[in-house]
Design an enzyme around this catalytic site. Sequence first.
Site, PDB file in Angstrom:
ATOM      1  N   CYS A   1       0.848  -1.193  -0.052  1.00 49.07           N
ATOM      2  CA  CYS A   1      -0.051  -0.100  -0.051  1.00 49.07           C
ATOM      3  C   CYS A   1       0.741   1.301  -0.110  1.00 49.07           C
ATOM      4  CB  CYS A   1      -0.880  -0.197   0.975  1.00 49.07           C
ATOM      5  SG  CYS A   1      -2.342   1.180   0.994  1.00 49.07           S
TER       6      CYS A   1
ATOM      7  N   HIS B   1      -3.784  -4.691  -0.448  1.00 51.70           N
ATOM      8  CA  HIS B   1      -3.294  -5.268   0.616  1.00 51.70           C
ATOM      9  C   HIS B   1      -3.284  -6.862   0.730  1.00 51.70           C
ATOM     10  CE1 HIS B   1      -3.292  -1.776   3.296  1.00 51.70           C
ATOM     11  NE2 HIS B   1      -3.976  -1.361   2.641  1.00 51.70           N
TER      12      HIS B   1
ATOM     13  N   GLU C   1      -2.586  -8.935   2.664  1.00 51.37           N
ATOM     14  CA  GLU C   1      -2.891  -9.522   4.038  1.00 51.37           C
ATOM     15  C   GLU C   1      -4.666  -9.519   4.188  1.00 51.37           C
ATOM     16  OE1 GLU C   1      -1.732  -6.540   3.384  1.00 51.37           O
ATOM     17  OE2 GLU C   1      -2.382  -4.895   4.821  1.00 51.37           O
TER      18      GLU C   1
END
Lengths: 268, 195
Positions: free
Chosen positions: B77, B177, B179
Amino acid sequence: MVAVRIIPCLDVRAGRVVKGVKFRDHVDMGDIIERARAYRDQGADELVFYDITASPEQRSVEVEWVERVAAEIDIPFAVAGGIRDVDRARAVLHAGADKISVNSPALKRPQLVRELADTFGSQCVVIGIDSMREVVNGKGCYRLRANTGDPDNMIDPDLDTRAWVEQVQRLGAGEIVLNCMDADGVQDGYDIDQLAEMRTICDVPLIASGGAGAREHFLEVFRRADVDGALAATVFHSGRIPIPALKAWLSANGIETRLQAESTAPVQ
Amino acid sequence: MTIAVINSGGANLGSVVQALNRLGAESVLTRDVDEVRGASRVILPGVGAAAWSMNALREHGLVDVIRGLTQPVLGVCLGLQLMFESSEEGDTPCLGLIPGRVARLPAEPGLRLPHMGWNRLAWKADDPLARGLDGHEWFYFVHSYAAPAGSAVATSEHGREFAAIVRRGNFAACQFHPEKSAAAGARLLRNFLEG
């Protein structure tokens, strides 16, 4: 193109998922982690956890369950309930929430929105708005309600919904969840007129909340109110609308949704 | 393997650590120069503003340390944006690992900012990060600024085309992202650890 978001909302009370009708008569719907994991697997795009008792009872969400959700769940989630200051917001974000959603405390002290946006960035700051249709001087309008988690202590802040939608954006809100209270829990469809009206003055993502009862309601709200996401609880919790089938059907009807491909099944 | 996740002070850095945990990989959230230098993998995450994060990196003596890393590095990001020369956000110089300036996404009628939600990639070049992906996956984005698409490995689009994945030698980064991008994101992170 960014896909619309299908967002199950998990109302949380004492660490359990509950759901009421018109904000009353809460029924136990199961364990938080179990529910969150199931929705992730079904292809939910995001989750919202509302601690519905937090604000009226003057306490904040416990961060312990936020940590458990964050460890387990690999899609974004927001936490709402009792976030009244930057410190509390920091605790929830550091526990692993992607966004914090603020409702009643922002009405009480609008500057909180700016403090949160300045500290964590607008992308973390969701403003939840509970709005009701009213007739004032013979003219229909939309008005706010606060402390809606506790019907006996609900407050009328005497504020027009349009004005608030504009104000929170100026203060740095990164997203607005508009819960249309007349439609909430009765599964008769989203309040398209109200959402479409707020859409015209909302430049940040707008999420529809309240009223989903059939897959057609989702199609209608994306087509006619141009919202970025649709939030629902009962139809998902009960299994009446399975998320994979809903998303496939929306896609087939020209609404871009995130469909999970076979090749991205969980890695072993 | 030791994995250092650089603590640049923003909110939500723990998400990356937890995603690595889910992959069975232990990591340490750190701003210690030696820990970063000595790690076999380094992740530069970031939520917040570019100028503020560059200040945090400078304050902890990490700017030249990051520039000099030779092990695989993954920016996430804001971490991607910081790898470029400069950013319009706070008008700040960045790490200068990749040529180009980060600019705000266009404000247009019907186009919401932040760009928040799931989007797909257009792959421009092969990359070890793409292993096992078929190119149709969705990834989760949250940002208002973006890097130029010109030399990107993969791009995405929101008002204009922008860099979604970039690479310069051992430095790679993604604007989305991983994650928070379910199975596709987990796969990409695993590719980074195994690459």
